[in-house]
Design an enzyme around this catalytic site. Structure first.
Site, mmCIF file in Angstrom:
data_model
loop_
_atom_site.group_PDB
_atom_site.id
_atom_site.type_symbol
_atom_site.label_atom_id
_atom_site.label_comp_id
_atom_site.label_asym_id
_atom_site.label_seq_id
_atom_site.Cartn_x
_atom_site.Cartn_y
_atom_site.Cartn_z
ATOM 1 N N LYS A 193 0.833 -1.210 0.000
ATOM 2 C CA LYS A 193 0.000 0.000 0.000
ATOM 3 C C LYS A 193 0.862 1.252 0.000
ATOM 4 O O LYS A 193 1.931 1.274 0.620
ATOM 5 C CB LYS A 193 -0.962 0.000 1.188
ATOM 6 C CG LYS A 193 -0.404 0.504 2.508
ATOM 7 C CD LYS A 193 -1.551 0.724 3.497
ATOM 8 C CE LYS A 193 -1.121 1.310 4.826
ATOM 9 N NZ LYS A 193 -0.661 2.712 4.763
ATOM 10 N N ASN A 194 0.384 2.291 -0.705
ATOM 11 C CA ASN A 194 0.947 3.631 -0.555
ATOM 12 C C ASN A 194 0.772 4.028 0.900
ATOM 13 O O ASN A 194 -0.215 3.654 1.534
ATOM 14 C CB ASN A 194 0.144 4.648 -1.366
ATOM 15 C CG ASN A 194 0.540 4.761 -2.829
ATOM 16 O OD1 ASN A 194 -0.253 5.214 -3.635
ATOM 17 N ND2 ASN A 194 1.736 4.405 -3.195
ATOM 18 N N GLU A 196 -0.038 6.828 3.919
ATOM 19 C CA GLU A 196 -1.185 7.752 3.959
ATOM 20 C C GLU A 196 -0.901 9.146 3.393
ATOM 21 O O GLU A 196 -1.827 9.802 2.916
ATOM 22 C CB GLU A 196 -1.801 7.795 5.368
ATOM 23 C CG GLU A 196 -0.987 8.429 6.484
ATOM 24 C CD GLU A 196 0.070 7.503 7.073
ATOM 25 O OE1 GLU A 196 0.140 6.331 6.669
ATOM 26 O OE2 GLU A 196 0.841 7.976 7.923
ATOM 27 N N HIS A 288 -7.941 4.354 5.112
ATOM 28 C CA HIS A 288 -6.873 4.630 6.085
ATOM 29 C C HIS A 288 -7.410 5.680 7.046
ATOM 30 O O HIS A 288 -7.993 6.673 6.619
ATOM 31 C CB HIS A 288 -5.605 5.115 5.389
ATOM 32 C CG HIS A 288 -4.415 5.072 6.302
ATOM 33 N ND1 HIS A 288 -4.278 5.941 7.361
ATOM 34 C CD2 HIS A 288 -3.350 4.244 6.343
ATOM 35 C CE1 HIS A 288 -3.148 5.649 8.007
ATOM 36 N NE2 HIS A 288 -2.568 4.624 7.414
ATOM 37 N N LYS A 330 2.713 -0.652 17.532
ATOM 38 C CA LYS A 330 3.258 0.607 18.070
ATOM 39 C C LYS A 330 2.186 1.620 18.487
ATOM 40 O O LYS A 330 2.457 2.567 19.201
ATOM 41 C CB LYS A 330 4.188 1.255 17.028
ATOM 42 C CG LYS A 330 3.476 1.917 15.829
ATOM 43 C CD LYS A 330 4.462 2.566 14.857
ATOM 44 C CE LYS A 330 3.717 3.182 13.664
ATOM 45 N NZ LYS A 330 4.567 3.621 12.574
HETATM 46 C C1 RUB Z 1 2.589 1.530 9.658
HETATM 47 C C2 RUB Z 1 1.980 2.746 9.082
HETATM 48 C C3 RUB Z 1 0.490 2.836 9.084
HETATM 49 C C4 RUB Z 1 -0.020 3.271 10.435
HETATM 50 C C5 RUB Z 1 -1.504 3.046 10.550
HETATM 51 O O1 RUB Z 1 3.994 1.512 9.517
HETATM 52 O O2 RUB Z 1 2.634 3.639 8.597
HETATM 53 O O3 RUB Z 1 0.038 3.761 8.150
HETATM 54 O O4 RUB Z 1 0.627 2.613 11.420
HETATM 55 O O5 RUB Z 1 -1.913 2.857 11.864
HETATM 56 P P1 RUB Z 1 4.874 0.543 10.436
HETATM 57 P P2 RUB Z 1 -3.285 2.115 12.170
HETATM 58 O O6 RUB Z 1 4.493 -0.864 10.113
HETATM 59 O O7 RUB Z 1 6.299 0.865 10.055
HETATM 60 O O8 RUB Z 1 4.579 0.889 11.845
HETATM 61 O O9 RUB Z 1 -3.292 0.851 11.384
HETATM 62 O O10 RUB Z 1 -3.288 1.892 13.649
HETATM 63 O O11 RUB Z 1 -4.376 3.039 11.712
#
Ligand code: RUB
Length: 479
Positions: A193-194, A196, A288, A330
């Site tokens: 995925k791109n 956000e 997203h 995270k």
């Molecule tokens: C994850 C990332 C996602 C967000 C979305 O990157 O960039 O866009 O975490 O969060 P990584 P959520 O895997 O490096 O942490 O899914 O909680 O909305």
């Protein structure tokens, strides 16, 4: 009614009384959308007075009773119908004829989490759960292209769809970006995925990004013999540009099924989500939720819950929405919140925090019929041309700090494998390369499916061994 409740009712002024009925005979009779709020009154108000003000402002009323009311406008009043004084909870019933007849989610939210979040009468107001009657659900689109359609395209069943988000989040040129996609796909991943914020940045022009991703996908499909999917962020400044981006993808030569449209549903807005759903029923619409934390974080007393957001995403017709990692990754989140939300959008009947939601017209006691509908929703064979029976599933997308080591712990909390996972750092921080990161993810999934402990599996799978060493140490360092 208890004497405490009677005293509270006595404390209401005549305007407030018109928005309270603690003896509403049957709130689930199909006429009402129901909501449960956590409400702490502000200023001199008691909880019922504040709740009545909330019901007024979020349906027909304002701060004073107005002379322009009509008998019919009064029928449209929202009603506070239940209280839990200990937990500061209030239940409100909204006649759903209040809402725009066009199946409009933005319109509902403008009422029920609109002005009321800024009212002086409350110091805390959080919408924790909502309930839609089946008669109302029939008027809304719900998802069209589902994860089951994506599974069919990918020929991937009985395991999570394994995905990534390209990192760095931003800064790669379109060719560099596509190279990372290629590496992930040839490493065994299914879905990219791109991120956000992806748009038409000067160092990564959108048209070039689309073109390079197409080349990378063709090459990866040829080399691996497996179909792949890319989710393109089509969030834009205006409607025309969003559609232009969609059309650019549709006309770039991709196979239908190999692309999804990602929309930043909170910042771009619900109109964008519903536009995509209606214009592109044959495309996976990826919601997203960047910025949702402003509303959903538990430490924020105002807003709505992850469960509420996810239910509205299903109603609006998103094919999938991020539902969080239930505390495994995270981002903030707990199983109580994230897993409840994930199950709510996956199943035909689900328990929320307060309501049992049926997304179908068939009574849940009729297990066989429900099963047939579930199968039909997945494969479109049994009841394709039949009248409305239920709303299709919306897929949890699980992201944010996950890595191959955390896959099994997450599945254990989630309780099923019917989701898409998109790991960013969990793939691209692998000490080898993105390709090794993808291999490690596939190996972690294989170990899970074969019920082998990953440490054991890693003895014969080098990329997984490296991932375990790296991510275990990285998590310890981060503590
Ligand atoms: C994850 C990332 C996602 C967000 C979305 O990157 O960039 O866009 O975490 O969060 P990584 P959520 O895997 O490096 O942490 O899914 O909680 O909305």
């Amino acid at each position: 009614m208890s004497s405490i409740h009677e005293d509270l009712v006595k404390s209401l002024n005549s305007k407030q009384k018109a928005y309270v009925n603690l003896e509403l005979p049957d709130p689930t009779n199909g006429e009402y959308l129901l909501g449960v709020f956590h409400l702490t009154p502000g200023g001199k108000f008691n909880i019922l007075q504040a709740a009545a003000e909330v019901a007024a402002e979020s349906s027909t009323g304002t701060n004073f009773k107005v002379k322009t009311e009509t008998p019919f406008s009064r029928v449209m009043n929202a009603l506070v119908y239940q209280l839990d004084l200990e937990r500061e909870l209030v239940w409100i019933a909204y006649p759903w004829r209040l809402f725009d007849r066009g199946g409009n989610v933005q319109n509902i939210l403008t009422y029920i989490v609109g002005n009321i979040l800024g009212m002086k009468e409350v110091s805390a107001l959080k919408l924790l759960d909502v309930w839609f009657p089946p008669s109302m659900l029939e008027q809304y689109d719900g998802p069209s292209y589902t994860v089951d359609d994506m599974r069919k395209y990918l020929d991937v069943y009985d395991r999570p769809i394994l995905g990534t988000i390209v990192k760095p989040k931003m800064g790669l040129t379109s060719a560099e970006y596509a190279e990372v996609c290629y590496d992930f796909w040839v490493g065994g991943g299914d879905f990219v995925k791109n991120d956000e914020p992806q748009a038409n940045q000067d160092f990564c022009p959108y048209d070039k990004m689309v073109k390079h991703v197409k080349e990378a996908m063709d090459k990866a499909v040829l080399e691996t013999g497996h179909k792949k999917v890319h989710s393109f962020n089509v969030s834009s400044a205006d409607f025309d540009t969003m559609i232009e981006r969609c059309e650019m993808i549709v006309n770039a030569g991709f196979e239908p099924g190999s692309y999804a449209f990602l929309i930043d549903g909170i910042t771009a807005g619900w109109m964008a989500v519903q536009t995509l759903r209606r214009r592109y029923p044959g495309v996976f619409i990826h919601f997203h939720r960047a910025a949702h934390g402003a509303f959903t974080r538990p430490e924020n007393p105002l807003g709505f819950s992850v469960l509420v957001l996810s239910k509205f995403a299903r109603l609006a017709g998103a094919s999938g929405i991020h539902t969080g990692t239930a505390g495994v990754g995270k981002m903030k989140g707990t199983p109580e919140e994230d897993v409840v939300a994930a199950h709510e959008i996956q199943y035909m009947n689900a328990e929320g925090h307060f309501f049992k939601q049926s997304w179908s017209k068939i009574p849940d006691s009729d297990k066989d019929a429900i099963n047939i509908v579930n199968i039909d929703m997945a494969h479109h064979v049994v009841l394709e041309d039949d009248s409305w029976r239920g709303m299709k599933k919306c897929c949890p997308i699980v992201s944010g700090g996950l890595n191959p080591v955390r896959l099994k712990p997450f599945i254990d909390v989630m309780g099923n494998v019917d989701f898409i996972t998109t790991m960013g750092s969990g793939v691209h921080a692998h000490p080898g390369s993105t390709q090794d990161g993808a291999k490690a993810l596939v190996q972690a999934c294989d170990a899970y499916l074969q019920k082998i402990d990953i440490e054991e599996y890693a003895k014969t799978h080098k990329e997984l061994a490296q991932a375990i060493e790296f991510f275990t140490k990285a998590s310890k360092d981060a503590m």
